[in-house]
Enzyme design. Structure first.
Site, PDB file in Angstrom:
ATOM      1  N   ARG A   1       0.863  -1.184   0.000  1.00  0.00           N
ATOM      2  CA  ARG A   1       0.000   0.000   0.000  1.00  0.00           C
ATOM      3  C   ARG A   1       0.895   1.228   0.000  1.00  0.00           C
ATOM      4  NH1 ARG A   1      -3.647   1.870   5.155  1.00  0.00           N
ATOM      5  NH2 ARG A   1      -1.816   3.122   5.577  1.00  0.00           N
TER       6      ARG A   1
ATOM      7  N   TYR B   1      -3.063  11.102   6.341  1.00  0.00           N
ATOM      8  CA  TYR B   1      -3.357   9.730   6.693  1.00  0.00           C
ATOM      9  C   TYR B   1      -2.352   8.758   6.064  1.00  0.00           C
ATOM     10  CZ  TYR B   1      -4.821   5.106   6.761  1.00  0.00           C
ATOM     11  OH  TYR B   1      -4.742   3.761   6.941  1.00  0.00           O
TER      12      TYR B   1
ATOM     13  N   ASP C   1      -5.081   3.688   0.135  1.00  0.00           N
ATOM     14  CA  ASP C   1      -6.184   3.917   1.077  1.00  0.00           C
ATOM     15  C   ASP C   1      -6.590   5.389   1.028  1.00  0.00           C
ATOM     16  OD1 ASP C   1      -7.979   3.945   3.170  1.00  0.00           O
ATOM     17  OD2 ASP C   1      -6.665   2.898   4.584  1.00  0.00           O
TER      18      ASP C   1
ATOM     19  N   GLU D   1     -13.454  -1.720   7.005  1.00  0.00           N
ATOM     20  CA  GLU D   1     -12.654  -1.845   8.227  1.00  0.00           C
ATOM     21  C   GLU D   1     -13.372  -1.293   9.455  1.00  0.00           C
ATOM     22  OE1 GLU D   1      -9.163   0.407   7.015  1.00  0.00           O
ATOM     23  OE2 GLU D   1      -9.718   1.974   8.421  1.00  0.00           O
TER      24      GLU D   1
ATOM     25  N   TRP E   1     -11.971  11.750   8.852  1.00  0.00           N
ATOM     26  CA  TRP E   1     -10.548  11.415   8.981  1.00  0.00           C
ATOM     27  C   TRP E   1     -10.227  10.115   8.317  1.00  0.00           C
ATOM     28  CZ3 TRP E   1      -7.892   7.375  11.433  1.00  0.00           C
ATOM     29  CH2 TRP E   1      -6.485   7.482  11.331  1.00  0.00           C
TER      30      TRP E   1
ATOM     31  N   GLU F   1      -4.452  -7.405   5.175  1.00  0.00           N
ATOM     32  CA  GLU F   1      -3.560  -6.313   5.589  1.00  0.00           C
ATOM     33  C   GLU F   1      -2.680  -6.807   6.732  1.00  0.00           C
ATOM     34  OE1 GLU F   1      -5.555  -2.938   7.371  1.00  0.00           O
ATOM     35  OE2 GLU F   1      -3.967  -1.567   6.731  1.00  0.00           O
TER      36      GLU F   1
ATOM     37  N   GLU G   1      -9.133   1.985  -1.351  1.00  0.00           N
ATOM     38  CA  GLU G   1      -9.835   1.624  -0.122  1.00  0.00           C
ATOM     39  C   GLU G   1     -10.642   2.811   0.393  1.00  0.00           C
ATOM     40  OE1 GLU G   1      -7.136  -0.278   2.532  1.00  0.00           O
ATOM     41  OE2 GLU G   1      -8.108   0.545   4.303  1.00  0.00           O
TER      42      GLU G   1
ATOM     43  N   HIS H   1      -9.107   6.506   2.661  1.00  0.00           N
ATOM     44  CA  HIS H   1      -9.506   6.741   4.055  1.00  0.00           C
ATOM     45  C   HIS H   1     -10.688   7.701   4.196  1.00  0.00           C
ATOM     46  CE1 HIS H   1      -8.727   6.507   8.448  1.00  0.00           C
ATOM     47  NE2 HIS H   1      -8.173   5.362   8.101  1.00  0.00           N
TER      48      HIS H   1
ATOM     49  N   ARG I   1     -13.740  -5.582   3.816  1.00  0.00           N
ATOM     50  CA  ARG I   1     -12.597  -5.482   4.728  1.00  0.00           C
ATOM     51  C   ARG I   1     -12.974  -5.636   6.200  1.00  0.00           C
ATOM     52  NH1 ARG I   1      -9.273  -1.684   5.350  1.00  0.00           N
ATOM     53  NH2 ARG I   1      -7.613  -3.217   5.427  1.00  0.00           N
TER      54      ARG I   1
HETATM   55  O1  EZ4 Z   1      -7.012   4.024  10.218  1.00  0.00           O
HETATM   56  O2  EZ4 Z   1      -6.535   0.994  12.041  1.00  0.00           O
HETATM   57  O3  EZ4 Z   1      -6.269   0.353   6.402  1.00  0.00           O
HETATM   58  N1  EZ4 Z   1      -5.959   0.684   7.494  1.00  0.00           N
HETATM   59  C1  EZ4 Z   1      -6.416   1.780   8.124  1.00  0.00           C
HETATM   60  C2  EZ4 Z   1      -5.973   1.935   9.555  1.00  0.00           C
HETATM   61  C3  EZ4 Z   1      -7.025   2.630  10.413  1.00  0.00           C
HETATM   62  C4  EZ4 Z   1      -6.752   2.358  11.868  1.00  0.00           C
HETATM   63  C5  EZ4 Z   1      -7.915   2.843  12.725  1.00  0.00           C
HETATM   64  O4  EZ4 Z   1      -7.805   2.380  14.029  1.00  0.00           O
HETATM   65  O5  EZ4 Z   1      -7.149   2.557   7.551  1.00  0.00           O
HETATM   66  O6  EZ4 Z   1      -4.743   2.599   9.609  1.00  0.00           O
HETATM   67 CO    CO Z   2      -7.990   1.707   5.804  1.00  0.00          CO
END
Ligand code: EZ4
Ligand code: CO
Length: 402
Positions: free
Chosen positions: A148, A160, A210, A262, A402, A339, A236, A212, A283
């Site tokens: 990643r 992030y 990601d 996730e 976030w 992951e 992701e 995010h 996920r």
């Molecule tokens: O932000 O596990 O793909 N992984 C992620 C992680 C999450 C954290 C949150 O607790 O997006 O880094």
């Molecule tokens: Co993630």
């Protein structure tokens, strides 16, 4: 009949915070479950101690499905990350016990191996593009077949997925750090660094990214379309998933595969995403989606729609979850990728795990159960230290995802 005699909840911060449940049966067999919900640890610890432990004592540990149904339906208040993480801890510990009683590793109880090993991806990152490229090179040398890639967005001061120390650990401060965000800068910058990774390293490994939850559906559609030639394994969390319908718009514009789940906790939270084929990878994880029992149910639904698995595996998922994940991943027919971020040394002073990394794959322990241990004496050296995940604000000061 064997009975659940004891249920202990441990909260400790060996390198980062973990909540761990240990069940002990009247025959002296123990089972471990992870109950860690990053930044909300004590809510799950209290849910377990105050509301679940009294319900477990005296029950038959062999009745995993029945205990799952009892805790889920019996609460009346359903779903949600706190409830589903607490149920997950109990369920995982019961599978550990069942494996030990049977003398079999958990993956054998799930139907045995569907594959020889579990493909994993790790996290490369950089404060700028050259640093990211060096990091990708490092993971290639370590044997990873899937990586990643995340880099800090210029003018936003880190973002992030970008490592500050040796490992990426977003929950790093006693109160939430506020991080600035600019969608415009990200959309200008991120495609260019993903292209730079492909230019330098070619296509003979999987590249992931990601987002995010940072984009709107139409922005995510534009992003996915723009990076199609990078042939990502997935993008992701391109947009928040409360409104599952939002993903249809992304689908109408791009063939870049999409992965979500996730922070989702039940089969109902991914039902539309799966049954309307709005995602390619689900996920959800053992710890946050109700344990092995419920995760297996989600994965079986996904299999009907050619959706593959890609479970969350950041370092806030304890070695207990990672071991459980590898057992599930090895067994399910529609496994995609896992992951994986190795835990720091302090974490491994408390947990022991037979999970092994080799040539970009994870392999489970062949010990009965999950093959993990928890040293409560060692844990006492690492008292709980609360840490929060960051909060994002747009450049005008308003709160962003976030
Ligand atoms: O932000 O596990 O793909 N992984 C992620 C992680 C999450 C954290 C949150 O607790 O997006 O880094
Ligand atoms: Co993630």
């Amino acid at each position: 009949m064997s009975k659940i005699e004891r249920a202990e909840v441990f909260v400790a911060s060996p390198g980062r915070s973990f909540v761990t449940l240990r069940l002990t049966t009247s025959d002296g067999v123990t089972g471990l479950g992870d109950a860690t919900l990053n930044g909300r640890e004590l809510a799950v610890a209290s849910y377990l101690r105050e509301h679940v432990v009294p319900l477990l004592i005296g029950r038959d540990p062999a009745r995993i499905e029945d205990i799952w149904q009892y805790l889920y339906r019996g609460a009346y208040w359903r779903r949600g990350p706190v409830t589903m993480t607490a149920i997950a801890a109990v369920d995982t510990a019961l599978w550990d016990i069942k494996g030990k009683v049977a003398g079999l590793p958990v993956y054998q109880l799930l139907g045995g191996r569907s594959r020889d090993g579990v493909l994993v991806y790790s996290h490369a990152s950089g404060a700028d593009v050259p640093e990211l490229l060096d990091d990708v090179a490092r993971f290639r040398e370590l044997g990873y077949q899937a990586i990643r890639a995340q880099a800090a967005v210029p003018g936003v001061g880190g973002t992030y997925g970008v490592r500050k120390g040796v490992v990426y650990e977003p929950a790093a401060t006693a109160l939430p750090e506020e991080q600035p965000w600019s969608t415009e800068s990200y959309l200008d910058f991120a495609p260019a660094y993903l292209e730079a990774v492909r230019e330098r390293f070619g296509f003979d490994f999987h590249l992931l990214h990601d987002v995010h939850h940072r984009l709107t559906p139409i922005e995510a559609a534009r992003f996915g379309k723009r990076v199609e030639d990078c042939r990502l394994f997935w993008m992701e969390d391109p947009t928040p998933a409360e409104n599952q319908e939002a993903f249809r718009l992304i689908r109408q514009h791009t063939t870049t595969p999409v992965a979500v789940g996730e922070n989702l906790s039940s089969i109902w939270d991914v039902q539309q995403l799966i049954t309307e084929q709005l995602i390619d990878y689900v996920r959800t994880t053992v710890v946050h989606a109700g344990g092995i029992t419920h995760l297996r149910r989600i994965f079986d639904l996904a299999a009907l729609y050619q959706v593959r698995t890609g479970s969350h595996g950041a370092t806030d998922l304890s070695p207990v979850t990672m071991a459980a994940a590898v057992h599930v991943d090895l067994a399910v027919p529609n496994f995609g990728i896992q992951e994986y971020m190795p835990h720091v040394a302090e974490t491994m002073e408390v947990f022991s795990s037979g999970v092994r990394f080799e040539n970009g794959m994870l392999h489970p322990s062949e010990e009965p159960g999950l093959g993990v241990g928890y040293d409560e004496k060692a844990a006492q050296r690492f008292p709980y230290e609360p840490r929060y995940l960051p909060v994002a604000r747009r450049l005008d000061g308003s709160v962003h995802d976030w």
